[in-house]
Structure formats: structure tokens, C-alpha cells
Design a protein around this motif. Structure first.
Motif, PDB file in Angstrom:
ATOM      1  N   PHE A 178       0.845  -1.260   0.112  1.00 41.25           N
ATOM      2  CA  PHE A 178       0.021   0.248  -0.149  1.00 41.25           C
ATOM      3  C   PHE A 178       0.887   1.379  -0.131  1.00 41.25           C
ATOM      4  N   ASN A 179       1.941   1.195   0.674  1.00 40.24           N
ATOM      5  CA  ASN A 179       2.931   2.425   0.513  1.00 40.24           C
ATOM      6  C   ASN A 179       3.401   2.629  -0.770  1.00 40.24           C
ATOM      7  N   ALA A 180       3.617   1.470  -1.439  1.00 38.37           N
ATOM      8  CA  ALA A 180       4.248   1.653  -2.956  1.00 38.37           C
ATOM      9  C   ALA A 180       3.096   2.635  -3.475  1.00 38.37           C
ATOM     10  N   LEU A 181       1.822   2.189  -3.124  1.00 37.52           N
ATOM     11  CA  LEU A 181       0.688   3.122  -4.043  1.00 37.52           C
ATOM     12  C   LEU A 181       0.786   4.370  -3.558  1.00 37.52           C
ATOM     13  N   LEU A 182       0.876   4.791  -2.320  1.00 38.01           N
ATOM     14  CA  LEU A 182       1.145   6.303  -1.779  1.00 38.01           C
ATOM     15  C   LEU A 182       2.355   6.821  -2.365  1.00 38.01           C
ATOM     16  N   PHE A 183       3.451   5.995  -2.370  1.00 41.87           N
ATOM     17  CA  PHE A 183       4.734   6.452  -3.266  1.00 41.87           C
ATOM     18  C   PHE A 183       4.224   7.166  -4.842  1.00 41.87           C
ATOM     19  N   PHE A 184       3.377   6.283  -5.620  1.00 40.16           N
ATOM     20  CA  PHE A 184       3.076   6.828  -6.840  1.00 40.16           C
ATOM     21  C   PHE A 184       2.222   7.822  -6.543  1.00 40.16           C
ATOM     22  N   GLY A 185       1.360   8.014  -6.025  1.00 37.26           N
ATOM     23  CA  GLY A 185       0.369   8.943  -5.706  1.00 37.26           C
ATOM     24  C   GLY A 185       1.126  10.546  -5.470  1.00 37.26           C
ATOM     25  N   LEU A 186       2.301  10.161  -4.714  1.00 38.93           N
ATOM     26  CA  LEU A 186       3.130  11.491  -4.416  1.00 38.93           C
ATOM     27  C   LEU A 186       3.926  11.900  -5.536  1.00 38.93           C
ATOM     28  N   ILE A 187       4.034  11.169  -6.395  1.00 39.74           N
ATOM     29  CA  ILE A 187       4.878  11.595  -7.524  1.00 39.74           C
ATOM     30  C   ILE A 187       4.734  13.148  -8.192  1.00 39.74           C
TER      31      ILE A 187
END
Ligand code: HEM
Length: 232
Positions: A183-192
Motif C-alpha cells: 500500500f505504501n508503494a501506491l502512496l509513493f506513486f500518488g506522491l509523484i
């Protein structure tokens, strides 16, 4: 709960990442860099940035490889020696990335000039990245053999999301550490699109890794000379 985190939220975060990145690229193209602070402090940056980038790019390369050819990863892992080689290399590059990231965080916390330029987004990005690397290493160390179950259950889940038929059963029984990692990887993508991570999606910054040193200097106006009395 699984349905929300792994069946619905991925779409919101992926849409945010794609739409936000396109918006930022079309509206403010010149903000793509990761705002160099090399001229403020260079030594710790070198000790952090190089291991971080080499470590994380290699780890992500294997994640991407497993995503596209999971069968080949499982085939490779069929012989124990090859499995150990893959797992130990992943672990080594993961630790390299962790070392570099900790050096970069230390630099941001301790160098007053770099600290002055650090935004809330930078801090958030560093926290998300630290969680990502630590939980990644947790997967590799505590839940063997990660490359096998990555190919057999995480990858089918990712494909199910991409093909718009999310099947959370693939990830529902994974350990909490792994769920946080995903899930944190998804947050990472959302932060880009909102942060200096925007440099991650364009090729140019990677040339930092092999181009020669570049020293960036402050541009100062030449000293005013008209009031200086000259004695002969
Ligand atoms: C921003 C994206 C990601 C980053 C930066 C990242 C980072 C890492 C790191 C540093 C490691 C430890 C090194 C290693 O053993 O390979 C790792 C391991 C792992 N990651 Fe990720 N990861 C990301 C996305 C994902 C996603 C989306 C999944 C699954 C859907 C995933 C699943 C795994 C697994 C299963 C391992 C253990 C691999 C093993 O033991 O060989 N990662 N990750």
C-alpha cells in the motif's frame, strides 16, 4: 478492509499519479528536476545519493522483471543455488539503498543550509521511502522466499488491478508488513506529481549517476567599482 485498500484505493492513487503527472508535465515542465542542493553540501550527498540510487534502481529493476516475467523468476528459483543468488543480491542492494537513504535523511536533518531548503513534501517523501525500504527488507528477511511469493501472488494481484478486475484474494493473507509495503508503494506513486519525485519519471536525472561532477555556483553580481577611489 482488504477490498478498500487493495481493491478500490489503488485506482484512486493510480489515477492521481497518472493525471497529476500529466497535469504537472503540461503546466509546469520546468519544475521536473529534484532541485539540486549539491552546491550547498556535497560530501554527504555523495555518500547518500549514489548508494541510494544504485541500490533502489537495481531493486526496482528486479520488481519490474518479476512483474513482466513471473514464470521466468519461478523457473530461475527452481534450483536452490539460483534462488539464494537472487535473494542475497536483492538483500544486498536493498541494504545499499537503506544506507544511502539514511545518509540522505541525516544530511537533511543536520545541515542547516539544506534544512532551510527542505519542504514538507520532501520530509513526507523521505518518510514514505524509508517505510518502503524497511518493509521491503522485512519481506526479504522474515518471509522467505519473497521472490517466489512475489511472482506467485503479488504479481497476479497487480495484473488483476491493471486489467480492471481486482482480486484481493491474492494479497488478503499476506503478512501485515507486506501489506504495508504494497500500500505504501501506491502512496509513493500518488506522491509523484506533488513532490520532487517528479524527477523519477523522466530520464534525464539518471544521467547524474554516470556524468562527471558538476559544480553549481551561486551567481553573484560583480562588485560595484564606481565608488572605489583609485590611488596612483
Ligand atoms: C515504490 C515501489 C517499491 C519500492 C521502492 C520497493 C522497495 C523494496 C526493497 C528495498 C526491497 C528489499 C530488497 C529486496 O529484497 O529486493 C523490497 C522487497 C520486496 N518487495 Fe518491494 N518495493 C516497491 C514496490 C513493491 C510492490 C508494489 C510489491 C508487491 C506488489 C513489492 C513486493 C516486494 C517483495 C515481495 C519483496 C521481497 C523480495 C525478496 O525477498 O526477494 N514491492 N522492495
Amino acid at each position: 478492509m482488504n477490498q478498500i485498500f487493495f481493491g478500490s484505493l489503488p485506482y484512486i492513487l493510480i489515477t492521481l499519479a497518472v493525471a497529476g503527472t500529466i497535469y504537472r508535465f503540461t503546466m509546469s515542465k520546468y519544475t521536473w528536476s529534484s532541485q539540486s542542493s549539491q552546491f550547498l553540501e556535497n560530501k554527504t550527498l555523495f555518500f547518500g545519493s549514489f548508494p541510494w540510487h544504485y541500490g533502489i534502481i537495481t531493486v526496482l529493476f528486479f520488481h519490474i522483471l518479476g512483474f513482466f516475467i513471473p514464470g521466468a523468476i519461478l523457473g530461475w528459483n527452481a534450483a536452490p543455488t539460483r534462488l539464494y543468488i537472487l535473494e542475497l543480491s536483492g538483500l544486498a542492494f536493498g541494504f545499499l539503498a537503506l544506507f544511502g537513504l539514511l545518509a540522505l535523511i541525516y544530511r537533511r536533518l543536520t545541515n542547516a543550509r539544506v534544512k532551510a531548503l527542505t519542504t514538507g513534501w520532501d520530509v513526507l517523501v523521505l518518510i514514505v521511502l524509508l517505510i518502503q525500504v524497511v518493509t521491503g527488507l522485512g519481506n526479504a528477511i522474515f518471509y522467505r522466499w519473497g521472490s517466489n511469493w512475489y511472482a506467485a501472488s503479488a504479481v497476479p494481484w497487480m495484473w488483476s488491478v491493471i486489467t480492471l478486475s481486482p482480486n484481493v484474494d491474492f494479497v488478503a493473507n499476506l503478512p501485515l508488513n507486506t501489506k504495508i509495503h504494497i500500500f505504501n508503494a501506491l502512496l509513493f506513486f500518488g506522491l509523484i506529481p506533488f513532490s520532487r519525485l517528479a524527477h523519477f519519471v523522466v530520464w534525464n536525472p539518471y544521467t547524474y549517476l554516470w556524468r562527471p561532477y558538476q559544480v553549481v555556483r551561486w551567481y553573484r553580481r560583480a562588485p560595484r567599482t564606481e565608488n572605489i577611489v583609485q590611488y596612483k
